[in-house]
Design a protein around this motif. Structure first.
Motif, PDB file in Angstrom:
ATOM      1  N   SER A 138      55.493  67.253  22.035  1.00 46.28           N
ATOM      2  CA  SER A 138      55.859  66.002  21.380  1.00 46.28           C
ATOM      3  C   SER A 138      57.286  66.050  20.852  1.00 46.28           C
ATOM      4  O   SER A 138      57.704  67.035  20.234  1.00 46.28           O
ATOM      5  CB  SER A 138      54.894  65.719  20.219  1.00 46.28           C
ATOM      6  OG  SER A 138      55.309  64.571  19.509  1.00 46.28           O
ATOM      7  N   ASP A 140      58.269  63.674  18.781  1.00 42.59           N
ATOM      8  CA  ASP A 140      58.217  62.966  17.497  1.00 42.59           C
ATOM      9  C   ASP A 140      57.439  63.708  16.415  1.00 42.59           C
ATOM     10  O   ASP A 140      57.701  63.509  15.229  1.00 42.59           O
ATOM     11  CB  ASP A 140      57.583  61.584  17.696  1.00 42.59           C
ATOM     12  CG  ASP A 140      58.333  60.759  18.732  1.00 42.59           C
ATOM     13  OD1 ASP A 140      59.571  60.772  18.699  1.00 42.59           O
ATOM     14  OD2 ASP A 140      57.673  60.117  19.570  1.00 42.59           O
ATOM     15  N   GLU A 141      56.482  64.538  16.820  1.00 38.69           N
ATOM     16  CA  GLU A 141      55.634  65.222  15.839  1.00 38.69           C
ATOM     17  C   GLU A 141      55.748  66.722  16.018  1.00 38.69           C
ATOM     18  O   GLU A 141      55.336  67.269  17.048  1.00 38.69           O
ATOM     19  CB  GLU A 141      54.175  64.770  15.985  1.00 38.69           C
ATOM     20  CG  GLU A 141      53.987  63.280  15.759  1.00 38.69           C
ATOM     21  CD  GLU A 141      52.537  62.856  15.924  1.00 38.69           C
ATOM     22  OE1 GLU A 141      51.674  63.383  15.201  1.00 38.69           O
ATOM     23  OE2 GLU A 141      52.266  62.006  16.797  1.00 38.69           O
ATOM     24  N   TRP A 188      46.367  65.773  23.152  1.00 42.27           N
ATOM     25  CA  TRP A 188      47.343  66.313  22.221  1.00 42.27           C
ATOM     26  C   TRP A 188      46.635  67.136  21.142  1.00 42.27           C
ATOM     27  O   TRP A 188      45.616  66.716  20.607  1.00 42.27           O
ATOM     28  CB  TRP A 188      48.123  65.184  21.561  1.00 42.27           C
ATOM     29  CG  TRP A 188      49.015  64.445  22.522  1.00 42.27           C
ATOM     30  CD1 TRP A 188      48.729  63.303  23.207  1.00 42.27           C
ATOM     31  CD2 TRP A 188      50.342  64.816  22.909  1.00 42.27           C
ATOM     32  NE1 TRP A 188      49.786  62.938  23.988  1.00 42.27           N
ATOM     33  CE2 TRP A 188      50.797  63.843  23.825  1.00 42.27           C
ATOM     34  CE3 TRP A 188      51.187  65.875  22.560  1.00 42.27           C
ATOM     35  CZ2 TRP A 188      52.064  63.895  24.406  1.00 42.27           C
ATOM     36  CZ3 TRP A 188      52.455  65.927  23.133  1.00 42.27           C
ATOM     37  CH2 TRP A 188      52.882  64.943  24.041  1.00 42.27           C
TER      38      TRP A 188
END
Length: 220
Positions: A138, A140-141, A188
């Motif tokens: 990821s 973003d995370e 995820w």
């Protein structure tokens, strides 16, 4: 691999280069296979987390609106709001139902949209030996990693036949739809705890009228 024509010394050198390249190729392929085996093992462990014996909280995004509830096996209940109205979606032994502001409404969706996480997990588990997971990270995370897999065409065809039922009785029409349809899953997980955090189901249809897609996002 290098292919050269020349004197005997050049040919001998080239043969050595070719042998080295083949060794590297086999080494890289062996390492890739080892990675794929590990990816399959990791993916299976994530899939197994979706089989639960008690009601388990989860959330779904529908039209970018969050719904929360719980599931167990092929039963679930979700509550949320759409356009300012209270919405409840439920599936139990009596079937599936949709209630908007305490009024029972018709629920016209493809069956896959009513599958619980356990049912999606069953699809993936049945296909595990044929899946080729692609590792994801990821942007973003932090600490969130995942795997992306696409179902085999024959499995897509079987699911479409099940979902569409008598709507598409002609086999060649079903084949045409299957050839233009892909079903992709993203799993995820928290890299530190190896705990599944999100499952994304993406159904894409490409035809002459343009591309269409539908997406479900399950959060755990």
């Amino acid at each position: 691999m290098l292919i050269c024509l020349g004197v005997l010394l050049g040919q001998a050198t080239d043969k050595l280069s070719v042998a080295q390249d083949r060794t590297n190729e086999l080494h890289d392929k062996s390492r890739w296979n080892a990675d794929q085996n590990q990816n399959n093992t990791n993916l299976k462990q994530l899939i197994d987390q979706l089989f639960v014996e008690k009601a388990t909280p989860f959330g779904v995004k529908i039209q970018n609106q969050p719904f929360t509830g719980s599931y167990r096996g092929n039963h679930f209940q979700l509550t949320g709001a759409l356009q300012g109205k209270k919405v409840k979606i439920e599936r139990n032994n009596r079937g599936a139902s949709l209630v908007i502001d305490n009024e029972l409404r018709d629920l016209n969706v493809l069956p896959y949209a009513l599958f619980t996480p356990s049912e999606h997990a069953s699809i993936l588990k049945d296909q595990i030996s044929q899946l080729q997971p692609v590792a994801l990270v990821s942007r973003d995370e932090a600490g969130l990693r995942g795997y992306s897999v696409s179902l085999q065409p024959e499995k897509v065809k079987d699911l479409l036949r099940e979902w569409l039922g008598p709507s598409f009785p002609v086999e060649n029409e079903l084949v045409q739809i299957q050839q233009s349809t892909t079903i992709n899953y993203q799993m995820w997980y928290d890299d530190e705890r190896k705990q599944l955090k999100r499952m994304v189901v993406l159904l894409q249809l490409k035809n002459q009228k343009g591309d269409r897609s539908d997406q479900l996002i399950f959060n755990f």
